[in-house]
Design an enzyme around this catalytic site. Structure first.
Site, PDB file in Angstrom:
ATOM      1  N   LYS A  25      83.880  44.529  22.263  1.00 60.99           N
ATOM      2  CA  LYS A  25      84.543  45.928  22.986  1.00 60.99           C
ATOM      3  C   LYS A  25      84.357  46.298  24.440  1.00 60.99           C
ATOM      4  CE  LYS A  25      82.894  49.971  22.470  1.00 60.99           C
ATOM      5  NZ  LYS A  25      81.905  51.174  21.723  1.00 60.99           N
ATOM      6  N   ASP A  40      73.208  87.618  25.666  1.00 67.25           N
ATOM      7  CA  ASP A  40      72.942  87.017  27.045  1.00 67.25           C
ATOM      8  C   ASP A  40      73.366  85.806  26.271  1.00 67.25           C
ATOM      9  OD1 ASP A  40      70.768  86.467  26.822  1.00 67.25           O
ATOM     10  OD2 ASP A  40      71.185  87.604  29.403  1.00 67.25           O
ATOM     11  N   GLY A  41      72.958  84.651  25.518  1.00 62.49           N
ATOM     12  CA  GLY A  41      72.395  83.203  25.261  1.00 62.49           C
ATOM     13  C   GLY A  41      71.786  82.975  25.565  1.00 62.49           C
TER      14      GLY A  41
END
Length: 326
Positions: A201, A34-35
């Site tokens: 930037k 189930d992770g």
């Protein structure tokens, strides 16, 4: 002392262990259907000073979130089982780029991650070249040690410059201090003046702008230094600007070679002669085949981390490793 290297950081863990003369200690990591996952030491940590190595870069099969949670749980398990102290060695620290609010209701993830480490009982966190050093120092309440990549890059610059005049260059205003410190370290090492430059930037909603360019690069070997290379766009923009202004050769230096999708223009650019990164993340070595010839050089930070651990264990001064004066 116990030394653990979690999955995804085994190669760097082995480098640290070899330099330290202390083999990695055994541990278990299990992933569930189930992770969910669990990790635990397979040796006693009671009364031991524990060092856990884990870089928090996302990779195939393990997101930055997965790796962060696994590290936090492992630290907590060590404290639960009697470790006298736990030091997290996080060579690449995830979520360090969002260190302040720039838009309404922005998160400040640097601080949130710090609170998570503190909540599980982390005594000290060691990292290398965070995105914003001041924000990192101010976010944590536990002890932190910030290692500098410039001592790894100075020998590389000396070799790559091949006796030609050098300029150290920052690709944006946020990295000016990092580039200045590298410039000073290089001057101290070689005994001659080193040039310096930077570009403006600004990034808003994914659009990059800013045309200001400062520094002498004509007929010089330029080393553009940043904390990380993800897609390489920031460095490539600066490399092109340096070439347009007459730079003889241009190299990119970064502590963390993440090399994400979209790196192809960076790799294929004729404006860059070489790229030098450390092995803080596994991608640095795994992606070497994407670079032509000998364009990519990976230098190991393992011995420097090992020396940091050794000095912590013996109580010797750390200032030299941290780029500070006594």
């Amino acid at each position: 002392m116990r030394l653990f290297a979690l999955k995804g950081t085994e190669a760097l863990g082995a480098s640290i262990a070899a330099a330290l003369g202390h083999p990695p200690d055994a541990h278990e990591e299990r992933d569930f259907e189930d992770g969910e996952h669990k990790a635990r030491p397979l040796v006693s940590v009671r009364g031991q000073a524990v060092y856990v190595v884990h870089a928090l870069d996302g990779m195939a099969g393990a997101s930055a979130n997965d790796k962060l949670v696994k590290l936090l749980f492992f630290i907590a398990a060590c404290r639960e089982n009697g470790a006298s102290s736990v030091t997290a060695i996080v060579p690449y620290l995830a979520y360090a780029r969002k260190d302040r609010q720039t838009k309404s209701r922005d998160p400040v993830t640097t601080r949130y991650v710090a609170q998570l480490f503190e909540a599980v009982g982390t005594d000290c966190l060691i990292t290398l070249e965070v995105h914003n050093f001041a924000a990192f120092q101010n976010a944590f309440r536990c002890r932190t040690l910030h290692l500098e990549s410039r001592q790894l890059f100075v020998p590389v610059i000396r070799r790559r410059a091949d006796g030609l005049p050098v300029t150290v260059f920052s690709p944006d205003g946020g990295g000016v201090k990092r580039a200045q410190l590298l410039k000073e370290a290089l001057e101290s090492e070689i005994g001659t003046e080193v040039g310096f430059g930077f570009m403006e930037k600004r990034r808003s909603r994914g659009v990059v702008s800013g045309d200001l360019f400062a520094g002498d690069v004509e007929d010089r070997v330029v080393f553009i230094v940043d904390d990380m290379i993800s897609t390489g766009g920031t460095i490539l923009r600066a490399a092109s600007a340096c070439r347009e202004r007459g730079a003889k050769r241009v190299f990119a230096l970064a502590a963390h070679g993440l090399f994400r999708a979209g790196i192809e223009p960076f790799v294929d650019s004729p404006d860059l002669e070489g790229v030098v990164v450390t092995d803080t993340v596994a991608a640095a070595g795994q992606q070497a085949g994407r670079f032509p010839g000998n364009m990519l050089e990976v230098v190991s930070c393992g011995p420097m981390i090992a020396e940091t651990i050794r000095r912590l264990e013996t109580g010797e001064p750390l200032s030299g490793l941290l780029g500070m004066e006594d």
